[in-house]
Design a protein around this motif. Structure first.
Motif, PDB file in Angstrom:
ATOM      1  N   UNK A 663       0.831  -1.290   0.092  1.00 20.24           N
ATOM      2  CA  UNK A 663       0.027  -0.103  -0.138  1.00 20.24           C
ATOM      3  C   UNK A 663       0.943   1.285  -0.019  1.00 20.24           C
ATOM      4  N   UNK A 664       0.277   2.356  -0.235  1.00 23.34           N
ATOM      5  CA  UNK A 664       1.129   3.540  -0.269  1.00 23.34           C
ATOM      6  C   UNK A 664       0.501   4.643   0.977  1.00 23.34           C
ATOM      7  N   UNK A 665       1.350   5.434   1.381  1.00 23.52           N
ATOM      8  CA  UNK A 665       1.178   6.150   2.779  1.00 23.52           C
ATOM      9  C   UNK A 665       1.725   7.611   2.162  1.00 23.52           C
ATOM     10  N   UNK A 666       0.540   8.566   2.192  1.00 25.21           N
ATOM     11  CA  UNK A 666       1.017   9.882   2.276  1.00 25.21           C
ATOM     12  C   UNK A 666       1.751  10.112   3.344  1.00 25.21           C
ATOM     13  N   UNK A 667       2.428  11.660   3.287  1.00 23.80           N
ATOM     14  CA  UNK A 667       3.151  12.107   4.561  1.00 23.80           C
ATOM     15  C   UNK A 667       1.978  12.229   5.494  1.00 23.80           C
ATOM     16  N   UNK A 668       2.413  11.602   6.953  1.00 26.97           N
ATOM     17  CA  UNK A 668       1.625  11.649   8.270  1.00 26.97           C
ATOM     18  C   UNK A 668       0.583  10.762   8.146  1.00 26.97           C
ATOM     19  N   UNK A 669       0.238   9.950   7.112  1.00 23.13           N
ATOM     20  CA  UNK A 669      -0.992   9.267   6.927  1.00 23.13           C
ATOM     21  C   UNK A 669      -0.957   8.029   7.598  1.00 23.13           C
ATOM     22  N   UNK A 670      -1.989   7.405   8.011  1.00 31.01           N
ATOM     23  CA  UNK A 670      -2.597   6.168   8.929  1.00 31.01           C
ATOM     24  C   UNK A 670      -3.224   5.459   7.914  1.00 31.01           C
ATOM     25  N   UNK A 671      -2.900   3.955   8.134  1.00 33.65           N
ATOM     26  CA  UNK A 671      -4.027   2.967   7.456  1.00 33.65           C
ATOM     27  C   UNK A 671      -4.271   1.952   8.622  1.00 33.65           C
ATOM     28  N   UNK A 672      -5.495   1.265   8.724  1.00 34.66           N
ATOM     29  CA  UNK A 672      -5.670   0.155   9.444  1.00 34.66           C
ATOM     30  C   UNK A 672      -6.236  -0.852   8.486  1.00 34.66           C
ATOM     31  N   UNK A 673      -5.461  -1.939   8.698  1.00 35.12           N
ATOM     32  CA  UNK A 673      -5.806  -3.197   7.780  1.00 35.12           C
ATOM     33  C   UNK A 673      -6.243  -4.203   8.564  1.00 35.12           C
ATOM     34  N   UNK A 674      -7.305  -4.771   7.941  1.00 33.06           N
ATOM     35  CA  UNK A 674      -8.012  -5.923   8.502  1.00 33.06           C
ATOM     36  C   UNK A 674      -7.991  -7.211   7.611  1.00 33.06           C
ATOM     37  N   UNK A 675      -7.144  -8.058   8.471  1.00 38.38           N
ATOM     38  CA  UNK A 675      -6.805  -9.588   7.570  1.00 38.38           C
ATOM     39  C   UNK A 675      -7.541 -10.603   8.287  1.00 38.38           C
TER      40      UNK A 675
END
Length: 682
Positions: A663-675
């Protein structure tokens, strides 16, 4: 008996009770005593030698007549007969007016100061003053006007880097008149032993159904000689009988972790951990660290405890793992009835539209007991716990201001309310207040054994002074200040400050983070919804087990928009906060689960992408945050095969490839992944 005498009698009564640190919690515990322990007194240092040369200015250069070791502005001159330095009418001279000595300092804790006498002509609102000052490190309070000789100093001055520093006697803004200085000093405080109990991790309570190995960190800084010339003696003594439970000596090293099996302790009894530094040559103790009390507590007690913590540093509310989502507030008057409170909280704050479970209004520290009871009744019915205020701010603490400090009956009664989670006692305090607030915290813990003493801090280098004061620490990083820069604000401050707290408590206490929901200056912007979201996940990724948002009240949401009431601007900003909170609430099962780092085998850019992994409901949750100011493409490799990956809160999914996804992150960006374990997303 006069009012002042009565007040002091009440204070003395409460302090005496604090020394016991034993509490009968009333009906909630069926008449049984819930006992808590912890550190019994604030550690006292051995004060080192004065590191300044010629601190009394008695040694003067025979040619210039100026004190040796000092570089001085033209308004300063020595006065050898009374061993002082004189400043006079600095406005007559160009340039800054300071007397400076440069000295090399090693990392550590210092105290700076000296004696000052002033006869200064200061305008009524003038800022002119004299003080002792180390640029970028610390300053003593400014002295102005007519004063007799008095000490002026500051303790808990933290030096983090070994290098040269300037110590200045400063005439700030060049006041008119005269000031004298004498007996100035810079001294390093020596703590031959520093002991931090890592487990049990809540008030010294060792629950009999939880892990039974006690663990603590020991740092040795001997007052003289090499560390190899010393030994550390560790003993545990049963309080009532004085019988030794454990006694062991080890050769001293700079830092080590000691642990021991405490399963043989008797439930309901209290024990004292004693750690001493001994000189090997003669066996003499050169420093005794304050005792730490351990209490063996029945595990069944947790069901009746409003708040405590477990071995995973999770908050437990009545023994249920809980992630605190809380809100600060300020403003609104005190009201009497539950109907009035419900109306006020609904109409003026829309509090019950937010999924909060923790609330503090720091304007209510002087509210009556009946008013607070009715407030907490309303909050508790809505699943919200309250922190009552008795707080220090900056360098100020007023022990005669708040009812929890002045009225023992009030403190006892409010502590029995089932909706009270604890006490809010520090708002960005200076480290100099740590010993005073430690004594307050001991007293509050004596009154309410099942709760939190909470403080929010501002100075990262001073966090370690507070780790034995509060049950849970937080910092309040507010990175959104000024005009929005190209590339966005440096939200990384949230990650850095959360990590500072977690590392200070050695990953052995639940920590929280206070997040910004306000406009710092007239030219600043408000946090956007995306920034609120990214800051929230950034704090969680660094280890926060609770978040508080500042604030719903004045100088924040209550007064935004300029029109008063629920104007469109205020509504929009409230909805930004509500949306982020609701999203976090949807993750509650995962946020309340223990960390599961083994579910993620590896990922790219570990310097920039910080992660925290959870397992709940047959799925892995990866909370990931980009703490850098650059866009990053990141590949995650999981411990098990990956099918479809749900990106929580973003209405998208990612296809896995064997055990990995990208995946790609912009500056200061957060993601939450559910697997999902089934490999089909979630």
């Amino acid at each position: 008996m006069g009012a002042i005498a009565k007040m002091w009698l009440r204070i003395c009564f409460v302090l005496a009770a604090a020394c016991l640190v034993v509490l009968t919690s009333g009906g909630a515990f069926g008449g049984d005593e819930l006992r808590c322990g912890g550190l019994t007194s604030f550690p006292q240092p051995l004060t080192g030698v004065n590191l300044l040369r010629n601190p009394d200015f008695s040694e003067t250069d025979p040619v210039t007549g100026q004190p040796v070791g000092w570089s001085m502005g033209p308004a300063f001159f020595a006065s050898p007969p009374d061993a002082s330095l004189v400043y006079r009418d600095g406005k007559r001279f160009a340039g800054a007016q300071n007397a400076i000595q440069r000295l090399f300092l090693a990392p550590g804790t210092y105290r700076i100061g000296g004696k000052i006498q002033t006869s200064l002509q200061i305008p009524p609102k003038g800022i002119e003053s004299v003080r002792f000052y180390m640029p970028g490190v610390a300053a003593t309070p400014g002295i102005k006007g007519e004063t007799s000789w008095a000490d002026s100093g500051r303790e808990f001055v933290t030096v983090e880097e070994a290098k040269e520093y300037d110590f200045r006697i400063e005439a700030y803004n060049k006041p008119d008149g005269e000031a004298r200085f004498g007996q100035v000093y810079v001294r390093r405080d020596v703590y031959p032993l520093d002991v931090f109990v890592m487990y049990p991790n809540y008030r010294g309570m060792l629950f009999d159904d939880k892990p039974q190995r006690m663990k603590f960190s020991v740092t040795v800084d001997p007052p003289s000689g090499d560390v190899s010339e010393y030994r550390v003696r560790v003993s545990i003594v049963e309080d009532e009988s004085g019988v030794s439970f454990y006694d062991h000596e080890v050769g001293a090293t700079t830092n080590f972790v000691h642990d021991m099996d405490c399963s043989g302790m008797d439930t309901g009894k209290r024990y004292a951990l004693k750690v001493r530094l001994l000189r090997t040559a003669d066996g003499q103790s050169v420093y005794d660290y304050p005792d730490y009390e351990i209490v063996k507590v029945p595990g069944a007690s947790r069901k009746n405890m409003v708040v405590c913590a477990d071995e995973h540093n999770r908050f437990l509310v009545h023994d249920t793992p809980t992630f605190f989502l809380g809100a600060y507030d300020a403003g609104m008057g005190y009201v009497a009835s539950e109907r009035q409170w419900a109306s006020q909280l609904n109409e003026k704050r829309r509090l019950f539209d937010l999924p909060v479970n923790l609330y503090v209004n720091y304007w209510y520290g002087e509210a009556s007991l009946e008013s607070m009871r009715t407030l907490m009744n309303v909050l508790h019915r809505n699943g919200i716990y309250y922190l009552q205020t008795g707080n220090a701010f900056a360098s100020h603490y007023k022990p005669d201001k708040f009812k929890i400090d002045t009225d023992p009956d009030y403190l006892s009664a409010i502590s029995e309310h089932p909706g009270l989670a604890g006490f809010y006692t520090a708002d960005e305090p200076h480290g100099t207040l740590a010993p005073v607030m430690f004594d307050q915290a001991r007293r509050l813990k004596a009154a309410k054994a099942d709760g939190l003493v909470f403080g929010a801090l501002l100075y990262p280098r001073e966090v370690r002074y507070w780790r034995n004061v509060f049950d849970t620490l937080a910092m309040d990083p507010y990175p959104i200040v000024g005009k929005r820069p190209t590339g966005g604000f440096p939200l990384r401050q949230v990650a850095d400050w959360t990590r500072v707290v977690r590392e200070a408590v050695m990953d052995s206490r639940p920590v929280m983070t206070v997040l910004q929901v306000f406009q710092q200056t007239s030219v600043s912007t408000w946090p956007t919804r995306d920034e609120l979201r990214d800051m929230s996940y950034m704090a969680i990724a660094e280890g926060a087990n609770g978040l508080l948002y500042w604030s719903l009240g004045v100088k924040a949401l209550a007064t935004t928009g300029g029109e008063g009431g629920w104007n469109p601007v205020r509504v929009a900003r409230f909805e930004d906060l509500a949306a982020v909170m609701r999203e976090l609430k949807g993750l509650e099962p995962a946020l309340c689960a223990p960390d599961s780092p083994d579910a993620l085998a590896a990922w790219d850019s570990t310097d920039a992408i910080h992660v925290r992994v959870k397992r709940a409901g047959g799925a892995s949750y990866i909370i990931a945050s980009n703490v850098s100011g650059e866009t990053r493409k990141v590949s995650f490799t999981c411990a098990n095969p990956v099918g479809e990956v749900t990106v929580y809160g973003e209405n998208r999914a990612i296809a896995g490839n064997a055990n990995a996804f990208t995946d790609v992150f912009a500056p200061s960006e957060a993601h939450v992944y559910i697997i999902s374990d089934s490999g089909t997303g979630n």
